[in-house]
Write a protein that holds these residues in place. Structure first.
Motif, PDB file in Angstrom:
ATOM      1  N   VAL A  66      46.112 -11.721   8.252  1.00 23.39           N
ATOM      2  CA  VAL A  66      45.778 -13.004   8.870  1.00 23.39           C
ATOM      3  C   VAL A  66      44.264 -13.182   8.731  1.00 23.39           C
TER       4      VAL A  66
ATOM      5  N   ALA B 262      40.981 -15.926   9.287  1.00 22.83           N
ATOM      6  CA  ALA B 262      40.498 -17.168   9.903  1.00 22.83           C
ATOM      7  C   ALA B 262      39.061 -17.373   9.452  1.00 22.83           C
TER       8      ALA B 262
ATOM      9  N   SER C 149      38.006 -25.633   9.952  1.00 25.81           N
ATOM     10  CA  SER C 149      38.473 -24.283  10.234  1.00 25.81           C
ATOM     11  C   SER C 149      39.879 -24.117   9.670  1.00 25.81           C
TER      12      SER C 149
ATOM     13  N   LEU D 282      43.294 -21.102   9.462  1.00 22.37           N
ATOM     14  CA  LEU D 282      43.932 -19.845   9.827  1.00 22.37           C
ATOM     15  C   LEU D 282      45.024 -19.606   8.801  1.00 22.37           C
TER      16      LEU D 282
ATOM     17  N   ASP E 167      47.925 -17.421   7.596  1.00 24.12           N
ATOM     18  CA  ASP E 167      48.868 -16.463   8.151  1.00 24.12           C
ATOM     19  C   ASP E 167      49.980 -16.268   7.130  1.00 24.12           C
TER      20      ASP E 167
ATOM     21  N   THR F  69      49.154 -21.956   6.244  1.00 23.65           N
ATOM     22  CA  THR F  69      47.772 -22.165   6.638  1.00 23.65           C
ATOM     23  C   THR F  69      47.681 -23.322   7.618  1.00 23.65           C
TER      24      THR F  69
ATOM     25  N   TYR G  54      45.017 -25.728   9.652  1.00 21.35           N
ATOM     26  CA  TYR G  54      43.622 -26.113   9.490  1.00 21.35           C
ATOM     27  C   TYR G  54      43.285 -27.274  10.417  1.00 21.35           C
TER      28      TYR G  54
END
Length: 179
Positions: free
Chosen positions: A26, A28, A47, A49, A51, A61, A63
């Motif tokens: 994972v 970020a 941003s 993330l 996963d 993902t 966002y």
């Protein structure tokens, strides 16, 4: 990083110890770019993330993008204003409900009588596509009692969209001491 003349940038990353920046872990990360002048400022943030681990439920993902700004007018009697907007996608949700937004607006009068008056409104939870926004409203007045103590009474209302549930209303008083 400060480029000078009010322009700055920042970046961040977080990952799992055993799976840094690979398909199994994972990850970020986020970026922010901002410009600040004497009486205004604006920033843009992104941003994500990622996963991708097969043991987790997301498998994609998430966002979010955000734009925030403020303006402080030179004229007396006018409030400073702060605004923000966020848009994101949650990849773990089905396509019909994976987008969300958040907003806020705040006004502040620094010289309102002997103190400072502030008003704000914004979403208190993500507003998922095709649903009604749930807002939170607040008003406060901050004033100095003496050289070492400031009192700030506040009232707020929070929308609740759950059936048969009333909105939440509250009153608080914050007292700050300095020595």
């Amino acid at each position: 990083y400060d480029f000078g003349n009010g322009l700055t940038a920042a970046a961040g990353y977080a990952g799992q110890n055993a799976d840094v920046a690979n398909e199994e872990g994972v990850d970020a990360y986020g970026f922010n770019f901002a410009y600040t002048a004497d009486s205004y400022g604006v920033s843009f943030s992104y941003s994500a993330l990622e996963d991708n681990a097969p043991v987790l439920d997301n498998m994609g993902t998430d966002y979010a993008y955000g734009v925030n700004a403020y303006y402080i007018p030179d004229s007396e009697g006018l409030p400073s204003i702060s605004v923000g907007y966020e848009y994101g996608e949650d990849d773990s949700e089905v396509a019909a409900s994976n987008e969300y937004t958040n907003v806020f607006v705040g006004l502040q009068w620094d010289e309102f009588g002997p103190g400072t008056l502030g008003l704000g409104v914004g979403t208190h939870v993500n507003t998922v596509e095709d649903t009604d926004a749930q807002y939170m409203y607040e008003a406060y007045y901050e004033y100095e009692i003496n050289d070492g103590m400031t009192v700030t009474p506040l009232i707020f209302v929070k929308d609740i969209s759950t059936a048969n549930t009333d909105d939440t209303t509250g009153v608080m008083v914050k007292t700050s001491f300095s020595f």
